[in-house]
Design a protein around this motif. Structure first.
Motif, PDB file in Angstrom:
ATOM      1  N   THR A 142      11.513   4.484 -57.150  1.00 34.87           N
ATOM      2  CA  THR A 142      11.979   3.302 -57.876  1.00 34.87           C
ATOM      3  C   THR A 142      10.799   2.472 -58.367  1.00 34.87           C
ATOM      4  N   LYS A 143       9.850   2.231 -57.478  1.00 30.33           N
ATOM      5  CA  LYS A 143       8.684   1.419 -57.846  1.00 30.33           C
ATOM      6  C   LYS A 143       7.828   2.113 -58.900  1.00 30.33           C
ATOM      7  N   THR A 144       7.708   3.423 -58.798  1.00 33.03           N
ATOM      8  CA  THR A 144       6.930   4.175 -59.778  1.00 33.03           C
ATOM      9  C   THR A 144       7.561   4.059 -61.155  1.00 33.03           C
ATOM     10  N   ALA A 145       8.880   4.155 -61.223  1.00 33.45           N
ATOM     11  CA  ALA A 145       9.579   4.032 -62.504  1.00 33.45           C
ATOM     12  C   ALA A 145       9.378   2.636 -63.087  1.00 33.45           C
ATOM     13  N   ARG A 146       9.448   1.626 -62.257  1.00 31.39           N
ATOM     14  CA  ARG A 146       9.259   0.235 -62.701  1.00 31.39           C
ATOM     15  C   ARG A 146       7.845   0.035 -63.231  1.00 31.39           C
ATOM     16  N   ASN A 147       6.858   0.507 -62.455  1.00 30.13           N
ATOM     17  CA  ASN A 147       5.469   0.357 -62.870  1.00 30.13           C
ATOM     18  C   ASN A 147       5.195   1.095 -64.171  1.00 30.13           C
ATOM     19  N   ARG A 148       5.757   2.287 -64.299  1.00 29.61           N
ATOM     20  CA  ARG A 148       5.550   3.086 -65.507  1.00 29.61           C
ATOM     21  C   ARG A 148       6.142   2.378 -66.726  1.00 29.61           C
ATOM     22  N   ALA A 149       7.324   1.790 -66.568  1.00 33.70           N
ATOM     23  CA  ALA A 149       7.969   1.087 -67.681  1.00 33.70           C
ATOM     24  C   ALA A 149       7.149  -0.135 -68.108  1.00 33.70           C
ATOM     25  N   ILE A 150       6.642  -0.872 -67.139  1.00 37.64           N
ATOM     26  CA  ILE A 150       5.858  -2.070 -67.458  1.00 37.64           C
ATOM     27  C   ILE A 150       4.538  -1.678 -68.110  1.00 37.64           C
ATOM     28  N   LYS A 151       3.876  -0.640 -67.596  1.00 34.47           N
ATOM     29  CA  LYS A 151       2.625  -0.177 -68.195  1.00 34.47           C
ATOM     30  C   LYS A 151       2.850   0.270 -69.635  1.00 34.47           C
ATOM     31  N   SER A 152       3.954   0.961 -69.857  1.00 31.51           N
ATOM     32  CA  SER A 152       4.270   1.437 -71.197  1.00 31.51           C
ATOM     33  C   SER A 152       4.498   0.267 -72.149  1.00 31.51           C
ATOM     34  N   ALA A 153       5.178  -0.767 -71.675  1.00 29.47           N
ATOM     35  CA  ALA A 153       5.430  -1.945 -72.507  1.00 29.47           C
ATOM     36  C   ALA A 153       4.120  -2.644 -72.862  1.00 29.47           C
ATOM     37  N   VAL A 154       3.210  -2.714 -71.903  1.00 26.38           N
ATOM     38  CA  VAL A 154       1.906  -3.340 -72.162  1.00 26.38           C
ATOM     39  C   VAL A 154       1.132  -2.519 -73.193  1.00 26.38           C
ATOM     40  N   LYS A 155       1.153  -1.198 -73.042  1.00 20.20           N
ATOM     41  CA  LYS A 155       0.450  -0.341 -73.997  1.00 20.20           C
ATOM     42  C   LYS A 155       1.021  -0.521 -75.404  1.00 20.20           C
ATOM     43  N   THR A 156       2.333  -0.672 -75.512  1.00 18.96           N
ATOM     44  CA  THR A 156       2.967  -0.881 -76.813  1.00 18.96           C
ATOM     45  C   THR A 156       2.479  -2.178 -77.443  1.00 18.96           C
ATOM     46  N   GLN A 157       2.388  -3.237 -76.641  1.00 19.69           N
ATOM     47  CA  GLN A 157       1.911  -4.519 -77.169  1.00 19.69           C
ATOM     48  C   GLN A 157       0.452  -4.412 -77.609  1.00 19.69           C
ATOM     49  N   ILE A 158      -0.346  -3.679 -76.863  1.00 21.53           N
ATOM     50  CA  ILE A 158      -1.756  -3.498 -77.226  1.00 21.53           C
ATOM     51  C   ILE A 158      -1.858  -2.732 -78.545  1.00 21.53           C
ATOM     52  N   LYS A 159      -1.007  -1.716 -78.710  1.00 18.24           N
ATOM     53  CA  LYS A 159      -1.007  -0.952 -79.959  1.00 18.24           C
ATOM     54  C   LYS A 159      -0.637  -1.834 -81.142  1.00 18.24           C
ATOM     55  N   LYS A 160       0.299  -2.746 -80.944  1.00 20.25           N
ATOM     56  CA  LYS A 160       0.695  -3.641 -82.030  1.00 20.25           C
ATOM     57  C   LYS A 160      -0.481  -4.505 -82.472  1.00 20.25           C
ATOM     58  N   VAL A 161      -1.279  -4.962 -81.506  1.00 24.62           N
ATOM     59  CA  VAL A 161      -2.465  -5.750 -81.849  1.00 24.62           C
ATOM     60  C   VAL A 161      -3.437  -4.888 -82.640  1.00 24.62           C
ATOM     61  N   ARG A 162      -3.672  -3.679 -82.165  1.00 25.09           N
ATOM     62  CA  ARG A 162      -4.628  -2.793 -82.837  1.00 25.09           C
ATOM     63  C   ARG A 162      -4.180  -2.448 -84.255  1.00 25.09           C
ATOM     64  N   PHE A 163      -2.887  -2.190 -84.455  1.00 30.22           N
ATOM     65  CA  PHE A 163      -2.383  -1.883 -85.796  1.00 30.22           C
ATOM     66  C   PHE A 163      -2.559  -3.074 -86.731  1.00 30.22           C
ATOM     67  N   ALA A 164      -2.302  -4.270 -86.228  1.00 29.67           N
ATOM     68  CA  ALA A 164      -2.470  -5.468 -87.052  1.00 29.67           C
ATOM     69  C   ALA A 164      -3.941  -5.661 -87.416  1.00 29.67           C
ATOM     70  N   VAL A 165      -4.835  -5.370 -86.484  1.00 25.36           N
ATOM     71  CA  VAL A 165      -6.269  -5.497 -86.751  1.00 25.36           C
ATOM     72  C   VAL A 165      -6.698  -4.464 -87.800  1.00 25.36           C
ATOM     73  N   GLU A 166      -6.217  -3.231 -87.644  1.00 22.93           N
ATOM     74  CA  GLU A 166      -6.570  -2.178 -88.601  1.00 22.93           C
ATOM     75  C   GLU A 166      -6.051  -2.497 -89.994  1.00 22.93           C
ATOM     76  N   ALA A 167      -4.897  -3.164 -90.065  1.00 21.15           N
ATOM     77  CA  ALA A 167      -4.331  -3.538 -91.357  1.00 21.15           C
ATOM     78  C   ALA A 167      -5.073  -4.734 -91.955  1.00 21.15           C
TER      79      ALA A 167
END
Length: 87
Positions: A16-41
């Motif tokens: 259960t904890k692994t699934a929770r941690n994985r979901a939160i890490k994935s959400a953080v990575k998505t937000q980081i990608k959004k910043v990087r895409f905006a910077v590249e644009a």
């Protein structure tokens, strides 16, 4: 497979904890990608808005013990440098 009842429970809790941690890490990575895409644009306004959201996500993940505080600081610093470099 575990035979002891407490060991079986620990396996379930860890899953259960692994699934929770994985979901939160994935959400953080998505937000980081959004910043990087905006910077590249080259869109500084969008990059700054995305940076605020990403920093908040990183801070929440750190508070939950998913990232070490130094790792979180490094991620935030790197993103801030990228956004500040956009002309």
């Amino acid at each position: 497979m575990a035979n002891i009842k407490s060991a079986k429970k620990r396996i379930l809790v860890i899953a259960t904890k692994t699934a929770r941690n994985r979901a939160i890490k994935s959400a953080v990575k998505t937000q980081i990608k959004k910043v990087r895409f905006a910077v590249e644009a080259g869109n500084k306004a969008d990059a700054q808005k995305a940076l605020v959201v990403a920093v908040k996500a990183i801070d929440k993940a750190t508070a939950k013990g998913i990232f070490h505080k130094n790792a979180a600081a490094r991620k935030k610093s790197t993103l801030a440098r990228l956004v500040n470099a956009v002309a």
